[in-house]
Design a protein around this motif. Structure first.
Motif, PDB file in Angstrom:
ATOM      1  N   PHE A   1       0.789  -1.017   0.160  1.00 38.51           N
ATOM      2  CA  PHE A   1       0.079   0.214   0.430  1.00 38.51           C
ATOM      3  C   PHE A   1       0.883   1.386   0.020  1.00 38.51           C
ATOM      4  CE2 PHE A   1      -3.638   2.297   0.401  1.00 38.51           C
ATOM      5  CZ  PHE A   1      -3.732   3.782   1.412  1.00 38.51           C
ATOM      6  N   PHE A   2       0.507   2.309  -0.853  1.00 39.97           N
ATOM      7  CA  PHE A   2       1.459   3.183  -1.037  1.00 39.97           C
ATOM      8  C   PHE A   2       0.313   4.467  -1.076  1.00 39.97           C
ATOM      9  CE2 PHE A   2       3.660   0.250  -3.572  1.00 39.97           C
ATOM     10  CZ  PHE A   2       5.168   0.444  -2.961  1.00 39.97           C
ATOM     11  N   SER A   3       1.147   5.131   0.047  1.00 39.99           N
ATOM     12  CA  SER A   3      -0.619   6.053   0.182  1.00 39.99           C
ATOM     13  C   SER A   3       0.213   7.423  -0.130  1.00 39.99           C
ATOM     14  CB  SER A   3      -0.197   6.484   1.646  1.00 39.99           C
ATOM     15  OG  SER A   3      -1.256   7.413   2.186  1.00 39.99           O
ATOM     16  N   VAL A   4      -0.040   8.561  -1.130  1.00 38.03           N
ATOM     17  CA  VAL A   4       0.546   9.221  -1.451  1.00 38.03           C
ATOM     18  C   VAL A   4      -0.313  11.078  -1.163  1.00 38.03           C
ATOM     19  CG1 VAL A   4       1.899  10.877  -2.943  1.00 38.03           C
ATOM     20  CG2 VAL A   4       1.526   8.267  -2.910  1.00 38.03           C
ATOM     21  N   LYS A   5      -0.209  12.391  -0.279  1.00 36.83           N
ATOM     22  CA  LYS A   5      -1.109  12.820   0.393  1.00 36.83           C
ATOM     23  C   LYS A   5      -0.562  13.594  -1.158  1.00 36.83           C
ATOM     24  CE  LYS A   5      -2.935  13.002   3.323  1.00 36.83           C
ATOM     25  NZ  LYS A   5      -4.066  13.138   3.982  1.00 36.83           N
TER      26      LYS A   5
ATOM     27  N   MET B   1      -1.762   2.343  -4.864  1.00 38.66           N
ATOM     28  CA  MET B   1      -1.700   3.555  -5.119  1.00 38.66           C
ATOM     29  C   MET B   1      -2.491   4.468  -4.719  1.00 38.66           C
ATOM     30  SD  MET B   1       1.473   3.838  -7.705  1.00 38.66           S
ATOM     31  CE  MET B   1       1.586   5.572  -7.393  1.00 38.66           C
ATOM     32  N   PHE B   2      -2.781   4.906  -3.302  1.00 35.90           N
ATOM     33  CA  PHE B   2      -3.480   5.511  -2.891  1.00 35.90           C
ATOM     34  C   PHE B   2      -3.359   7.076  -3.121  1.00 35.90           C
ATOM     35  CE2 PHE B   2      -6.146   7.267   0.512  1.00 35.90           C
ATOM     36  CZ  PHE B   2      -7.240   7.396  -0.258  1.00 35.90           C
ATOM     37  N   PHE B   3      -3.724   7.829  -3.824  1.00 36.56           N
ATOM     38  CA  PHE B   3      -4.123   9.149  -3.825  1.00 36.56           C
ATOM     39  C   PHE B   3      -4.933  10.365  -3.141  1.00 36.56           C
ATOM     40  CE2 PHE B   3      -1.385   7.867  -7.402  1.00 36.56           C
ATOM     41  CZ  PHE B   3      -0.104   8.958  -7.505  1.00 36.56           C
ATOM     42  N   ASP B   4      -4.890  10.046  -1.599  1.00 33.59           N
ATOM     43  CA  ASP B   4      -5.218  11.277  -0.981  1.00 33.59           C
ATOM     44  C   ASP B   4      -5.003  13.213  -1.583  1.00 33.59           C
ATOM     45  OD1 ASP B   4      -7.331  11.897   0.859  1.00 33.59           O
ATOM     46  OD2 ASP B   4      -6.292  11.315   2.997  1.00 33.59           O
ATOM     47  N   GLU B   5      -6.381  13.399  -1.681  1.00 33.83           N
ATOM     48  CA  GLU B   5      -6.692  14.666  -1.676  1.00 33.83           C
ATOM     49  C   GLU B   5      -6.054  14.706  -3.310  1.00 33.83           C
ATOM     50  OE1 GLU B   5      -4.299  16.990   1.100  1.00 33.83           O
ATOM     51  OE2 GLU B   5      -5.236  15.800   2.886  1.00 33.83           O
ATOM     52  N   ILE B   6      -6.675  13.876  -3.897  1.00 35.42           N
ATOM     53  CA  ILE B   6      -5.951  14.809  -5.116  1.00 35.42           C
ATOM     54  C   ILE B   6      -6.275  16.100  -6.711  1.00 35.42           C
ATOM     55  CG2 ILE B   6      -8.294  12.786  -6.799  1.00 35.42           C
ATOM     56  CD1 ILE B   6      -5.419  11.085  -8.741  1.00 35.42           C
ATOM     57  N   ASP B   7      -7.823  16.259  -6.217  1.00 40.25           N
ATOM     58  CA  ASP B   7      -8.092  17.679  -6.530  1.00 40.25           C
ATOM     59  C   ASP B   7      -6.425  18.200  -6.176  1.00 40.25           C
ATOM     60  OD1 ASP B   7      -9.153  18.590  -3.739  1.00 40.25           O
ATOM     61  OD2 ASP B   7      -8.941  16.671  -3.684  1.00 40.25           O
ATOM     62  N   ALA B   8      -6.020  18.060  -5.456  1.00 44.74           N
ATOM     63  CA  ALA B   8      -4.670  19.096  -4.976  1.00 44.74           C
ATOM     64  C   ALA B   8      -3.499  18.536  -5.932  1.00 44.74           C
ATOM     65  CB  ALA B   8      -4.039  18.948  -3.542  1.00 44.74           C
ATOM     66  N   LEU B   9      -2.772  17.609  -6.047  1.00 41.04           N
ATOM     67  CA  LEU B   9      -2.270  17.279  -7.157  1.00 41.04           C
ATOM     68  C   LEU B   9      -2.451  17.336  -8.586  1.00 41.04           C
ATOM     69  CD1 LEU B   9       0.178  15.730  -7.580  1.00 41.04           C
ATOM     70  CD2 LEU B   9      -0.862  13.582  -6.903  1.00 41.04           C
ATOM     71  N   ALA B  10      -3.976  17.651  -8.931  1.00 38.99           N
ATOM     72  CA  ALA B  10      -4.151  17.148 -10.600  1.00 38.99           C
ATOM     73  C   ALA B  10      -5.574  17.687 -10.669  1.00 38.99           C
ATOM     74  CB  ALA B  10      -4.345  15.354 -10.668  1.00 38.99           C
ATOM     75  N   PRO B  11      -5.937  19.403 -10.550  1.00 36.86           N
ATOM     76  CA  PRO B  11      -6.704  20.191 -10.416  1.00 36.86           C
ATOM     77  C   PRO B  11      -7.273  20.664 -12.263  1.00 36.86           C
ATOM     78  CG  PRO B  11      -4.571  21.051  -9.997  1.00 36.86           C
ATOM     79  CD  PRO B  11      -4.101  19.964  -9.824  1.00 36.86           C
TER      80      PRO B  11
END
Length: 658
Positions: free
Chosen positions: A480-484, A515-525
């Motif tokens: 599990f890879f958690s990425v903020k 791969m879990f991108f939390d708050e993906i709206d900040a990374l990929a708006p």
């Protein structure tokens, strides 16, 4: 053909190019002379019929300078096993490195040079060859094992295939690499061909290829297998412990000048000394550029540079026109890990083991990690005087840190779906999208479809998006890879995109993985709306990786956001984050389920159904906060309290409503 023996140097003899070509050895090869076999290569000699031989070669052949002797072309097979009188104080693996590519004959003395033992200095050591299998004379190869009389101490690769006891480690590491093996074999066959195909076909000068892949993924085994198929001998140059440029020059110059052809020179872990962080980086890069140029000038010689990734090698080396192709080896997948466990345990006393289950529990393990786990299990079993069983092997796996997906980047959470309150529909959808493709991929193939490879969880904060994904990783036994999202954004141009590539590379190395991108709206708006171009570049990097251009492998990408409308639409289409699951505020039965699995001890006066009703409009996180505040209220009231009372809960709910 008869030659006159002249004084030369060991270990390779020299003769006139036209004469050795006349006996069928254009570019060099092996000749039988007297009682031994010698590697010979074209060189400048005093007279056309001279054969320059070093003192060790003359001693083995029992000839003297000035003698006229018959030299004939020898077609030697690869040595399977060589027994030496002793190892001369060398470690066995260094013996293999020193002798690779050399012809060895029973009764010979061979020279072990300290240059092939990293960190060693000193004079060469001579040891006697007791026997050679097969035929009493053969070429020493990377797969050759060595031992001393009466000893079982061996080193060297195992031949590919299976034995009566099961698959070998080499076979396990090569499983599923048919395409990579075919491609590398083609390159090596082209560059080491007797007909000098590159020149005949008018091709540009080429030294070889780059082979990239994480440690323990089978680079050495792949090179050995491809060289065997191409009819060449592998000479491995150990540079990972070279600390002086002068030592590196000596190793590489000796290899280019003295290695008999057809040869494949394999230099692994080049990034350790020729990378951005390597010692003497500038000098080392220049040395490697010279080495590639010199190797390209040798007939029937191919170079393979091994590295964890091409980007870790100095651009002056990785970008050389003499290395026009990079081959990538994926890390061990489920099937290869299953075979590796079977191979490593085939001689170990054991109970019936489920190798598929061991493979599933070893996400992120390299081949070396699996061997380490088996050694650990063997030690545990030996201490208990018992065979290796499921519990012992499980403890060994748990005690081995996976080098391809280590904590905290690739940990497997310690709880599963049993800790997730309600959300039955969400858990079912996640099971279909993630667990089924890992445990039973054939069910999708039967219907002619590919499983979904990306999901988006959206909904208000605190509704359990992160929690349920972590539980999913446990259920799937996937790293599990958690990425903020905000963590990957960097003010320096190119660094954020590099971060995206690196996290995908780590996930591929630990596959199967999530791969879990939390708050993906900040990374990929949505592109074009940001005040900086960094996020636009990051979105492009994400699209490239998610489209499979980089061969995503068994990697599932899951994003989470509180604002789906802020995520770039290109990420939400089919083939990317194609499945969208909404996690809204929990219904009463969901809140009741969370209360049931809570560890908070409630007093007899607490009505759990009533508590679930009173928390209307709260998220899972809000309910947990209420329970935590109630427990703190109980401790303030009575430091020795063992339960939470109704009044404690009322106080917490009142505080929440303010």
């Amino acid at each position: 053909m008869r030659f006159t023996i002249r004084t030369g140097s060991d270990p390779v003899a020299k003769a006139d190019a036209a004469l050795i070509a006349a006996i069928g050895l254009p570019g060099g090869g092996v000749v039988a002379i007297g009682k031994t076999h010698l590697a010979v290569m074209p060189g400048d000699v005093t007279a056309p019929a001279d054969l320059e031989v070093g003192p060790l070669g003359r001693s083995n052949a029992e000839v003297e300078p000035g003698a006229s002797v018959e030299a004939t072309r020898a077609n030697l097979s690869r040595a399977q096993r060589v027994i030496l009188e002793d190892f001369g104080g060398f470690e066995a693996r260094h013996v293999v490195r020193a002798l690779q590519g050399r012809p060895v004959t029973t009764g010979d003395e061979v020279q072990l040079d300290a240059a092939y033992a990293p960190g060693e200095e000193g004079e060469p050591v001579r040891v006697r060859v007791v026997s050679v299998e097969p035929d009493g004379a053969a070429l020493f190869a990377g797969s050759t094992s060595v031992a001393t009389p009466g000893s079982h101490r061996i080193v060297g690769g195992e031949p590919g295939g299976t034995t009566a006891e099961g698959p070998t480690t080499a076979m396990a590491l090569l499983a599923g690499l048919d395409e990579e093996l075919e491609t590398l074999t083609g390159w090596l066959a082209l560059l080491t061909s007797a007909d000098d195909l590159p020149t005949a076909w008018g091709l540009p000068r080429v030294a070889g290829v780059i082979l990239e892949g994480p440690a323990g993924c089978g680079k050495s085994e792949l090179v050995t297998a491809a060289a065997d198929a191409a009819g060449a001998i592998v000479t491995e140059v150990a540079v990972d412990l070279v600390f002086k440029p002068e030592r590196l020059i000596d190793l590489l110059e000796r290899t280019v000048k003295e290695t008999p052809t057809p040869a494949v020179v394999f230099v692994d872990r080049v990034d350790a000394i020729a990378g951005d962080d390597g010692m003497f980086r500038t000098q080392v890069a220049a040395i490697f550029r010279w080495f590639l140029d010199a190797a390209a000038d040798r007939d029937r010689m191919a170079v393979v540079l091994g590295a964890s990734e091409t980007g870790a090698i100095d651009d002056g080396v990785a970008g050389s026109a003499l290395l026009p192709r990079t081959l990538s080896i994926p890390p061990p997948d489920l099937e290869r890990r299953r075979l590796l466990f079977e191979a490593a345990l085939r001689r170990v006393p054991r109970d019936d083991l489920d190798y598929a289950a061991l493979a599933a529990r070893s996400a992120g393990f390299s081949g070396a990690d699996i061997l380490a786990a088996v050694v650990h299990a063997s030690a545990l079993a030996a201490g208990k005087d018992a065979p290796v069983g499921r519990d012992i092997m499980g403890s060994a796996i748990a005690g081995t840190t996976p080098s391809l997906g280590s904590v905290p980047g690739g940990e497997i959470p310690g709880y599963g779906f049993e800790a997730v309150a309600n959300l039955e529909d969400v858990k079912q959808r996640l099971t279909e999208a993630v667990i089924w493709p890992i445990t039973d991929p054939d069910r999708f193939a039967r219907l002619g479809i590919d499983p979904p490879r990306g999901l988006l969880l959206h909904g208000p904060p605190g509704t359990g998006k992160t929690f349920v994904v972590r539980a999913l990783a446990n259920e799937a036994q996937a790293a599990f890879f958690s990425v903020k999202g905000a963590e990957l954004l960097d003010k320096f141009v190119g660094e954020s995109e590099r971060g995206v590539r690196e996290i995908f590379a780590r996930a591929r190395a630990a596959a199967p993985s999530i791969m879990f991108f939390d708050e993906i709206d900040a990374l990929a708006p949505i592109r074009g709306r940001s005040t900086t171009s960094v996020t636009d570049s990051v979105v492009a990097a994400l699209l490239t990786e998610m489209d499979g251009i980089g061969d995503r492998g068994d990697v599932v990408v899951i994003g989470a956001t509180n604002r789906k409308d802020l995520v770039d639409p290109a990420l939400l289409r089919g083939g990317r984050l194609e499945s969208h699951l909404e996690l809204g505020l929990p219904a009463e039965e969901g809140r009741r389920a969370l209360i049931d699995i809570s560890d908070v001890p409630f007093g007899d006066d607490v009505d759990l159904d009533g508590l679930a009703s009173q928390t209307e409009g709260l998220s899972f996180a809000d309910v947990e906060q209420v329970l935590r505040e109630a427990a703190l209220t109980a401790l303030r009231r009575d430091p020795s309290a063992l339960t939470v009372s109704r009044s404690d809960l009322d106080s917490a709910l009142e505080l929440r409503s303010r």
